[in-house]
Motif scaffolding. Structure first.
Motif, PDB file in Angstrom:
ATOM      1  N   UNK A   1      13.499 -22.966  37.210  1.00 21.32           N
ATOM      2  CA  UNK A   1      12.312 -22.996  38.067  1.00 21.32           C
ATOM      3  C   UNK A   1      11.626 -24.355  37.973  1.00 21.32           C
ATOM      4  N   UNK A   2      11.467 -24.863  36.756  1.00 21.77           N
ATOM      5  CA  UNK A   2      10.828 -26.168  36.558  1.00 21.77           C
ATOM      6  C   UNK A   2      11.664 -27.294  37.172  1.00 21.77           C
ATOM      7  N   UNK A   3      12.994 -27.163  37.090  1.00 25.64           N
ATOM      8  CA  UNK A   3      13.871 -28.170  37.678  1.00 25.64           C
ATOM      9  C   UNK A   3      13.716 -28.195  39.195  1.00 25.64           C
ATOM     10  N   UNK A   4      13.661 -27.043  39.811  1.00 30.36           N
ATOM     11  CA  UNK A   4      13.465 -26.960  41.260  1.00 30.36           C
ATOM     12  C   UNK A   4      12.125 -27.555  41.660  1.00 30.36           C
ATOM     13  N   UNK A   5      11.085 -27.241  40.899  1.00 28.48           N
ATOM     14  CA  UNK A   5       9.755 -27.786  41.196  1.00 28.48           C
ATOM     15  C   UNK A   5       9.733 -29.306  41.060  1.00 28.48           C
TER      16      UNK A   5
ATOM     17  N   UNK B   1      10.983 -35.269  45.899  1.00 29.58           N
ATOM     18  CA  UNK B   1      11.171 -35.399  47.345  1.00 29.58           C
ATOM     19  C   UNK B   1       9.853 -35.744  48.030  1.00 29.58           C
ATOM     20  N   UNK B   2       8.795 -35.032  47.659  1.00 29.84           N
ATOM     21  CA  UNK B   2       7.485 -35.292  48.264  1.00 29.84           C
ATOM     22  C   UNK B   2       6.977 -36.691  47.934  1.00 29.84           C
TER      23      UNK B   2
ATOM     24  N   UNK C   1      11.446 -36.545  33.850  1.00 33.08           N
ATOM     25  CA  UNK C   1      11.292 -35.119  33.587  1.00 33.08           C
ATOM     26  C   UNK C   1      12.526 -34.353  34.054  1.00 33.08           C
ATOM     27  N   UNK C   2      13.060 -34.711  35.222  1.00 35.15           N
ATOM     28  CA  UNK C   2      14.268 -34.064  35.732  1.00 35.15           C
ATOM     29  C   UNK C   2      15.435 -34.311  34.772  1.00 35.15           C
ATOM     30  N   UNK C   3      15.571 -35.523  34.295  1.00 33.66           N
ATOM     31  CA  UNK C   3      16.658 -35.857  33.370  1.00 33.66           C
ATOM     32  C   UNK C   3      16.543 -35.075  32.071  1.00 33.66           C
ATOM     33  N   UNK C   4      15.337 -34.931  31.568  1.00 33.13           N
ATOM     34  CA  UNK C   4      15.147 -34.166  30.329  1.00 33.13           C
ATOM     35  C   UNK C   4      15.535 -32.707  30.518  1.00 33.13           C
ATOM     36  N   UNK C   5      15.118 -32.120  31.633  1.00 36.55           N
ATOM     37  CA  UNK C   5      15.442 -30.714  31.893  1.00 36.55           C
ATOM     38  C   UNK C   5      16.953 -30.545  32.042  1.00 36.55           C
ATOM     39  N   UNK C   6      17.592 -31.446  32.803  1.00 37.00           N
ATOM     40  CA  UNK C   6      19.037 -31.348  32.977  1.00 37.00           C
ATOM     41  C   UNK C   6      19.777 -31.542  31.657  1.00 37.00           C
TER      42      UNK C   6
END
Length: 65
Positions: free
Chosen positions: A16-20, A26-27, A49-54
């Motif tokens: 969910x956090x990755x999608x957000x 994108x925005x 943040x995206x890299x950390x989650x992935x």
């Protein structure tokens, strides 16, 4: 978010956090293209943040932690 906070989340919450975060990126890119973005440092923060989650998701797939 710190890496320890991310690791404490469950798998559904991580996705969910990755999608957000991807939607936020994108925005931000859209606002940058239309010259409405005031703080350009937001882009690298969201990317990090995206890299950390992935990374945490990948660690769990391989059973590293």
């Amino acid at each position: 978010m710190k890496i320890d906070e991310i690791r404490s989340l469950g798998d559904p919450e991580l996705l969910k956090r990755l999608t957000e975060a991807r939607q936020e990126l994108f925005n931000l890119r859209l606002r940058l293209a239309t010259r409405q973005l005031a703080n350009h440092r937001e882009l690298p923060k969201v990317k990090k943040r995206i890299a950390r989650i992935e990374t945490v998701i990948r660690e769990r797939e391989y059973g590293i932690r």
